[in-house]
Scaffold this motif. Sequence first.
Motif, PDB file in Angstrom:
ATOM      1  N   GLU A  10     -93.953  23.792 -56.575  1.00 36.33           N
ATOM      2  CA  GLU A  10     -93.217  24.367 -55.452  1.00 36.33           C
ATOM      3  C   GLU A  10     -91.738  24.623 -55.742  1.00 36.33           C
ATOM      4  N   SER A  11     -91.034  23.666 -56.304  1.00 36.13           N
ATOM      5  CA  SER A  11     -89.591  23.850 -56.526  1.00 36.13           C
ATOM      6  C   SER A  11     -89.329  25.001 -57.491  1.00 36.13           C
ATOM      7  N   ARG A  12     -90.129  25.084 -58.539  1.00 42.19           N
ATOM      8  CA  ARG A  12     -89.957  26.181 -59.500  1.00 42.19           C
ATOM      9  C   ARG A  12     -90.412  27.503 -58.902  1.00 42.19           C
ATOM     10  N   ARG A  13     -91.416  27.457 -58.065  1.00 41.88           N
ATOM     11  CA  ARG A  13     -91.898  28.681 -57.407  1.00 41.88           C
ATOM     12  C   ARG A  13     -90.819  29.245 -56.484  1.00 41.88           C
ATOM     13  N   LEU A  14     -90.188  28.383 -55.713  1.00 44.99           N
ATOM     14  CA  LEU A  14     -89.125  28.830 -54.809  1.00 44.99           C
ATOM     15  C   LEU A  14     -87.912  29.335 -55.584  1.00 44.99           C
ATOM     16  N   ALA A  15     -87.607  28.678 -56.693  1.00 47.48           N
ATOM     17  CA  ALA A  15     -86.490  29.129 -57.532  1.00 47.48           C
ATOM     18  C   ALA A  15     -86.787  30.511 -58.097  1.00 47.48           C
ATOM     19  N   ALA A  16     -88.038  30.732 -58.486  1.00 48.44           N
ATOM     20  CA  ALA A  16     -88.437  32.043 -59.006  1.00 48.44           C
ATOM     21  C   ALA A  16     -88.329  33.104 -57.917  1.00 48.44           C
ATOM     22  N   LEU A  17     -88.797  32.781 -56.722  1.00 43.35           N
ATOM     23  CA  LEU A  17     -88.736  33.735 -55.608  1.00 43.35           C
ATOM     24  C   LEU A  17     -87.292  34.132 -55.313  1.00 43.35           C
ATOM     25  N   GLU A  18     -86.385  33.182 -55.370  1.00 40.55           N
ATOM     26  CA  GLU A  18     -84.979  33.456 -55.090  1.00 40.55           C
ATOM     27  C   GLU A  18     -84.395  34.459 -56.076  1.00 40.55           C
ATOM     28  N   LYS A  19     -84.845  34.420 -57.325  1.00 44.49           N
ATOM     29  CA  LYS A  19     -84.320  35.324 -58.348  1.00 44.49           C
ATOM     30  C   LYS A  19     -84.636  36.788 -58.049  1.00 44.49           C
ATOM     31  N   TYR A  20     -85.664  37.017 -57.250  1.00 40.35           N
ATOM     32  CA  TYR A  20     -86.037  38.398 -56.947  1.00 40.35           C
ATOM     33  C   TYR A  20     -85.132  39.021 -55.883  1.00 40.35           C
ATOM     34  N   ALA A  21     -84.354  38.194 -55.170  1.00 38.90           N
ATOM     35  CA  ALA A  21     -83.404  38.694 -54.161  1.00 38.90           C
ATOM     36  C   ALA A  21     -84.063  39.723 -53.242  1.00 38.90           C
ATOM     37  N   ILE A  22     -85.266  39.421 -52.793  1.00 39.37           N
ATOM     38  CA  ILE A  22     -86.056  40.375 -52.015  1.00 39.37           C
ATOM     39  C   ILE A  22     -86.188  39.973 -50.549  1.00 39.37           C
ATOM     40  N   LEU A  23     -86.041  38.684 -50.260  1.00 42.64           N
ATOM     41  CA  LEU A  23     -86.216  38.211 -48.891  1.00 42.64           C
ATOM     42  C   LEU A  23     -85.193  38.850 -47.952  1.00 42.64           C
ATOM     43  N   ASP A  24     -85.675  39.276 -46.787  1.00 41.54           N
ATOM     44  CA  ASP A  24     -84.830  39.841 -45.728  1.00 41.54           C
ATOM     45  C   ASP A  24     -84.166  41.160 -46.129  1.00 41.54           C
ATOM     46  N   THR A  25     -84.730  41.855 -47.106  1.00 38.11           N
ATOM     47  CA  THR A  25     -84.227  43.174 -47.463  1.00 38.11           C
ATOM     48  C   THR A  25     -84.885  44.237 -46.581  1.00 38.11           C
ATOM     49  N   LEU A  26     -84.318  45.419 -46.590  1.00 37.13           N
ATOM     50  CA  LEU A  26     -84.828  46.511 -45.764  1.00 37.13           C
ATOM     51  C   LEU A  26     -86.157  47.035 -46.306  1.00 37.13           C
ATOM     52  N   PRO A  27     -86.927  47.710 -45.457  1.00 33.38           N
ATOM     53  CA  PRO A  27     -88.183  48.310 -45.925  1.00 33.38           C
ATOM     54  C   PRO A  27     -87.929  49.314 -47.043  1.00 33.38           C
ATOM     55  N   GLU A  28     -88.916  49.447 -47.935  1.00 33.89           N
ATOM     56  CA  GLU A  28     -88.830  50.393 -49.043  1.00 33.89           C
ATOM     57  C   GLU A  28     -90.136  51.175 -49.117  1.00 33.89           C
ATOM     58  N   GLN A  29     -90.015  52.484 -49.315  1.00 31.97           N
ATOM     59  CA  GLN A  29     -91.175  53.363 -49.283  1.00 31.97           C
ATOM     60  C   GLN A  29     -92.232  52.962 -50.304  1.00 31.97           C
ATOM     61  N   THR A  30     -91.795  52.542 -51.479  1.00 31.14           N
ATOM     62  CA  THR A  30     -92.746  52.172 -52.531  1.00 31.14           C
ATOM     63  C   THR A  30     -93.676  51.065 -52.069  1.00 31.14           C
ATOM     64  N   PHE A  31     -93.117  50.026 -51.471  1.00 31.47           N
ATOM     65  CA  PHE A  31     -93.933  48.920 -50.989  1.00 31.47           C
ATOM     66  C   PHE A  31     -94.781  49.344 -49.788  1.00 31.47           C
ATOM     67  N   ASP A  32     -94.191  50.144 -48.906  1.00 29.50           N
ATOM     68  CA  ASP A  32     -94.942  50.603 -47.729  1.00 29.50           C
ATOM     69  C   ASP A  32     -96.146  51.450 -48.128  1.00 29.50           C
ATOM     70  N   ASP A  33     -95.982  52.257 -49.169  1.00 28.60           N
ATOM     71  CA  ASP A  33     -97.101  53.088 -49.633  1.00 28.60           C
ATOM     72  C   ASP A  33     -98.250  52.227 -50.154  1.00 28.60           C
TER      73      ASP A  33
END
Length: 234
Positions: A10-33
């Motif tokens: 868990e701790s390493r998983r959360l650290a990895a997720l943080e590196k993506y700087a993706i949480l709470d970002t705006l919608p993006e067409q690529t992901f929506d598609d």
Amino acid sequence: MIPALPTPDESRRLAALEKYAILDTLPEQTFDDLTALAAQICGTPVAMISLVDKDRQWFKSKVGMDAAETARDISFCGHAIHEQDLFIVQDALKDERFVDNPLVTGKPSIRFYAGAPLINPDHRALGALCVIDHVPRVLTQEQQQALRVLGRQVMAHLELHRQTHELIESEKKFRMLAEHISDVLWISAPDLNQLHYVSPSYERIWGRTAKDLYSHPHEWSDNILPEDREHVFE
């Protein structure tokens, strides 16, 4: 109900997720598609890209869902990240893990769930690409494979997002360093005929503007004694 529990890493998983700087970002067409395609292929009214944070699951993209996030302990994706392959619940009302889950007994009334875990190159599960229905359902082998493929595509775009973020942060650090040192620093093409960057200290030390140097990349050599120029250029 059996709540979604932390992963063994868990701790390493959360650290990895943080590196993506993706949480709470705006919608993006690529992901929506990709989300829309998952819903279409699997024939479900709901599809989401869910990223599992410490206490919540947050939706980077969603189809047929109003909420932006839900608590992690009641999330289906919180279970999916424990798997290496698809996590499928054909009928939540017949599954003791979810029969009294508020996402089943209340809105959005989940009966069917299938999620492809989003596993990064370091084997950390960040979340899931999932499809949901309000009635029991069985996916065909072709639909299951398509969900796996789309999940890998989501992860590939998350990787691109991470690399772009790291590049921007690296450039910020470089500029902070270059613009506060007293020495002259510049970046040029190998043939020295084009400049990509000149630090502000050039103007103070050389007594000429950086704008002029961009226009005339060899201007700096005018300040070198003629007998030394060939050696300097070498």
